[in-house]
Motif scaffolding. Sequence first.
Motif, PDB file in Angstrom:
ATOM      1  N   ILE A 174       0.897  -1.034   0.074  1.00  0.00           N
ATOM      2  CA  ILE A 174      -0.025  -0.067   0.262  1.00  0.00           C
ATOM      3  C   ILE A 174       1.001   1.425  -0.071  1.00  0.00           C
ATOM      4  CG2 ILE A 174      -1.806   1.071   1.265  1.00  0.00           C
ATOM      5  CD1 ILE A 174      -2.777  -1.326   2.560  1.00  0.00           C
ATOM      6  N   ILE A 175       0.483   2.150  -0.710  1.00  0.00           N
ATOM      7  CA  ILE A 175       1.555   3.144  -1.550  1.00  0.00           C
ATOM      8  C   ILE A 175       0.853   4.198  -0.936  1.00  0.00           C
ATOM      9  CG2 ILE A 175       3.378   2.393  -2.225  1.00  0.00           C
ATOM     10  CD1 ILE A 175       2.406   3.867  -5.164  1.00  0.00           C
ATOM     11  N   VAL A 176       0.952   5.553   0.039  1.00  0.00           N
ATOM     12  CA  VAL A 176       0.243   6.779  -0.305  1.00  0.00           C
ATOM     13  C   VAL A 176       1.017   8.007  -0.696  1.00  0.00           C
ATOM     14  CG1 VAL A 176      -1.063   6.260   1.918  1.00  0.00           C
ATOM     15  CG2 VAL A 176       0.526   6.955   2.659  1.00  0.00           C
ATOM     16  N   GLY A 177       0.244   8.949  -1.090  1.00  0.00           N
ATOM     17  CA  GLY A 177       0.618  10.341  -1.805  1.00  0.00           C
ATOM     18  C   GLY A 177      -0.378  11.730  -1.455  1.00  0.00           C
ATOM     19  N   GLY A 178       0.160  12.335  -1.362  1.00  0.00           N
ATOM     20  CA  GLY A 178      -0.596  13.713  -1.836  1.00  0.00           C
ATOM     21  C   GLY A 178      -0.112  15.242  -0.672  1.00  0.00           C
ATOM     22  N   ALA A 179      -0.283  16.079  -1.163  1.00  0.00           N
ATOM     23  CA  ALA A 179       0.735  17.050  -0.654  1.00  0.00           C
ATOM     24  C   ALA A 179       0.558  16.497   0.963  1.00  0.00           C
ATOM     25  CB  ALA A 179       0.096  18.915  -0.619  1.00  0.00           C
ATOM     26  N   PRO A 180      -0.762  16.421   1.730  1.00  0.00           N
ATOM     27  CA  PRO A 180      -0.551  16.706   3.513  1.00  0.00           C
ATOM     28  C   PRO A 180       0.447  15.376   3.746  1.00  0.00           C
ATOM     29  CG  PRO A 180      -2.474  16.307   2.878  1.00  0.00           C
ATOM     30  CD  PRO A 180      -1.894  16.702   1.635  1.00  0.00           C
ATOM     31  N   LEU A 181       0.650  14.811   3.022  1.00  0.00           N
ATOM     32  CA  LEU A 181       1.030  13.769   3.214  1.00  0.00           C
ATOM     33  C   LEU A 181       2.188  14.059   4.038  1.00  0.00           C
ATOM     34  CD1 LEU A 181      -0.398  10.431   3.888  1.00  0.00           C
ATOM     35  CD2 LEU A 181      -1.921  12.254   2.651  1.00  0.00           C
ATOM     36  N   SER A 182       3.292  12.546   4.617  1.00  0.00           N
ATOM     37  CA  SER A 182       4.463  12.037   5.083  1.00  0.00           C
ATOM     38  C   SER A 182       4.729  10.580   5.184  1.00  0.00           C
ATOM     39  CB  SER A 182       4.953  13.340   5.845  1.00  0.00           C
ATOM     40  OG  SER A 182       3.623  12.314   7.480  1.00  0.00           O
ATOM     41  N   ASP A 183       6.192  10.589   5.275  1.00  0.00           N
ATOM     42  CA  ASP A 183       6.534   9.062   5.967  1.00  0.00           C
ATOM     43  C   ASP A 183       6.083   8.765   6.748  1.00  0.00           C
ATOM     44  OD1 ASP A 183       8.239   8.207   3.395  1.00  0.00           O
ATOM     45  OD2 ASP A 183       9.769   9.855   4.298  1.00  0.00           O
ATOM     46  N   GLU A 184       6.512   9.861   8.442  1.00  0.00           N
ATOM     47  CA  GLU A 184       5.777   9.643   9.155  1.00  0.00           C
ATOM     48  C   GLU A 184       3.899   9.453   9.108  1.00  0.00           C
ATOM     49  OE1 GLU A 184       7.335  12.569   8.457  1.00  0.00           O
ATOM     50  OE2 GLU A 184       9.703  11.631   9.343  1.00  0.00           O
ATOM     51  N   TYR A 185       3.357  10.355   8.352  1.00  0.00           N
ATOM     52  CA  TYR A 185       2.136   9.623   8.379  1.00  0.00           C
ATOM     53  C   TYR A 185       2.244   8.334   8.016  1.00  0.00           C
ATOM     54  CZ  TYR A 185      -2.777  10.051   8.011  1.00  0.00           C
ATOM     55  OH  TYR A 185      -4.423   9.732   8.757  1.00  0.00           O
ATOM     56  N   ALA A 186       2.911   8.150   7.368  1.00  0.00           N
ATOM     57  CA  ALA A 186       2.685   6.786   6.249  1.00  0.00           C
ATOM     58  C   ALA A 186       2.774   5.500   7.047  1.00  0.00           C
ATOM     59  CB  ALA A 186       3.222   6.818   4.783  1.00  0.00           C
ATOM     60  N   GLN A 187       4.212   5.581   7.598  1.00  0.00           N
ATOM     61  CA  GLN A 187       4.097   4.562   8.813  1.00  0.00           C
ATOM     62  C   GLN A 187       3.098   5.043  10.216  1.00  0.00           C
ATOM     63  OE1 GLN A 187       8.802   5.551  10.745  1.00  0.00           O
ATOM     64  NE2 GLN A 187       8.953   5.335   8.910  1.00  0.00           N
ATOM     65  N   GLN A 188       3.083   6.102  10.779  1.00  0.00           N
ATOM     66  CA  GLN A 188       1.738   5.925  11.688  1.00  0.00           C
ATOM     67  C   GLN A 188       0.429   4.956  11.403  1.00  0.00           C
ATOM     68  OE1 GLN A 188       0.477  10.087  12.780  1.00  0.00           O
ATOM     69  NE2 GLN A 188      -1.052   9.495  12.949  1.00  0.00           N
ATOM     70  N   ILE A 189      -0.010   5.054   9.878  1.00  0.00           N
ATOM     71  CA  ILE A 189      -1.144   4.316   9.386  1.00  0.00           C
ATOM     72  C   ILE A 189      -0.833   2.796   8.930  1.00  0.00           C
ATOM     73  CG2 ILE A 189      -2.428   6.126   9.299  1.00  0.00           C
ATOM     74  CD1 ILE A 189      -1.656   5.802   5.999  1.00  0.00           C
ATOM     75  N   GLY A 190       0.537   2.335   9.101  1.00  0.00           N
ATOM     76  CA  GLY A 190       1.008   1.051   8.601  1.00  0.00           C
ATOM     77  C   GLY A 190       0.968   0.832   7.252  1.00  0.00           C
ATOM     78  N   ALA A 191       0.867   2.096   6.326  1.00  0.00           N
ATOM     79  CA  ALA A 191       0.886   1.990   4.710  1.00  0.00           C
ATOM     80  C   ALA A 191       2.406   1.495   4.819  1.00  0.00           C
ATOM     81  CB  ALA A 191       0.606   3.462   3.921  1.00  0.00           C
ATOM     82  N   ASP A 192       2.803   0.872   3.462  1.00  0.00           N
ATOM     83  CA  ASP A 192       4.084   0.225   3.155  1.00  0.00           C
ATOM     84  C   ASP A 192       4.506   1.563   2.688  1.00  0.00           C
ATOM     85  OD1 ASP A 192       3.747  -2.274   3.070  1.00  0.00           O
ATOM     86  OD2 ASP A 192       2.154  -2.278   2.156  1.00  0.00           O
ATOM     87  N   ALA A 193       4.836   2.482   1.774  1.00  0.00           N
ATOM     88  CA  ALA A 193       5.654   3.466   1.516  1.00  0.00           C
ATOM     89  C   ALA A 193       4.138   4.591   1.252  1.00  0.00           C
ATOM     90  CB  ALA A 193       5.993   3.409   0.627  1.00  0.00           C
ATOM     91  N   TYR A 194       5.729   5.932   1.664  1.00  0.00           N
ATOM     92  CA  TYR A 194       4.590   7.134   0.966  1.00  0.00           C
ATOM     93  C   TYR A 194       5.403   7.840  -0.233  1.00  0.00           C
ATOM     94  CZ  TYR A 194       5.573  12.455   0.671  1.00  0.00           C
ATOM     95  OH  TYR A 194       5.203  13.595   0.262  1.00  0.00           O
ATOM     96  N   CYS A 195       4.592   7.950  -1.571  1.00  0.00           N
ATOM     97  CA  CYS A 195       5.485   8.405  -2.277  1.00  0.00           C
ATOM     98  C   CYS A 195       4.778  10.111  -2.771  1.00  0.00           C
ATOM     99  CB  CYS A 195       5.370   7.495  -3.437  1.00  0.00           C
ATOM    100  SG  CYS A 195       5.258   6.328  -3.342  1.00  0.00           S
TER     101      CYS A 195
END
Length: 212
Positions: A174-195
């Motif tokens: 699961i990858i996530v992206g978008g202006a308000p996102l971050s590596d930290e947020y991706a980790q926090q929710i358990g996504a595999d990566a922030y792009c």
Amino acid sequence: MDILENISQSLQNGEPDTVAELTGKALDDGVPVKELLHKGLLSGMEVVGERFKAHEIFLPDVLLAAKAMYAGMEVLKPLMVGEEAATSGTVVIGTVQGDLHDIGKNLVGIMLRGAGFNVVDLGKDVPPERFIEEAQRTGARVIGMSALLTTTMPVMGLVVNLARERGLLGKVKIIVGGAPLSDEYAQQIGADAYCFDGMNAVDCVKGFLGIN
Ligand code: B1M
């Protein structure tokens, strides 16, 4: 004014026809696609965002600018997609529920297709369940979610939780992206990566699937 500034300005003015015409002209003049995208279209959209935040312009102006952005993207699309056959695997993408911002997500889709992935685009305002159902139906290897609003970011966590419940975590990345996102947020929710952008999403997906 140089042509890139002209494109940026016409986008800010919400002039789709002029943006399309100037984008075509710039291509004919040999301006590279990446430069056109970043210094013309995206830089114009950045100004629109700042002016909207400062209450100097209003929602209808932003909508017109978005139309102009699409007009430019349409001209660039064939050059961004390339010739590669879609054989590298399926990626399901969408903008999460409650969020109507789809320009960034569409750019990411164009880049992924260009890199040879089969992209199933669920559009915008996508409920969590749909990401999971489509990933299961298509045998996708990756789910990619986009969010532009701080209020819709938490929906991404719901999708990760659903994937966990259905035993998909690990099998589907699961990858996530978008202006308000971050590596930290991706980790926090358990996504595999922030792009952070489309190219980065291509690199992430290739990395997950072991493609050079
Ligand atoms: Co809205 N909007 N908007 N808007 N809008 C923002 C996001 C905002 C930051 C503007 C501002 O205040 N400065 C602000 C959000 C504030 C916040 O939450 N912190 C905002 C707001 C408040 C709103 C409304 C609530 C306004 C209102 O109604 N009062 C409303 C919400 C509607 C809703 O979604 N429910 C709203 C509406 C709209 C329009 C419909 C008018 C229009 C969207 C049209 C469309 O998308 N079809 C719009 C627009 C255009 C913007 C701005 C100006 C531009 C967004 C954009 O397209 N950028 C935006 C300000 C800004 O971002 N500077 C703003 C260009 C695009 C290429 O970038 O989407 O970031 P971006 O995508 C990038 C990366 O983030 C990344 O790659 C892309 C390429 O580099 N990326 C991914 C994105 N998704 C990815 C997924 C990946 C990987 C990378 O993997 C899957």
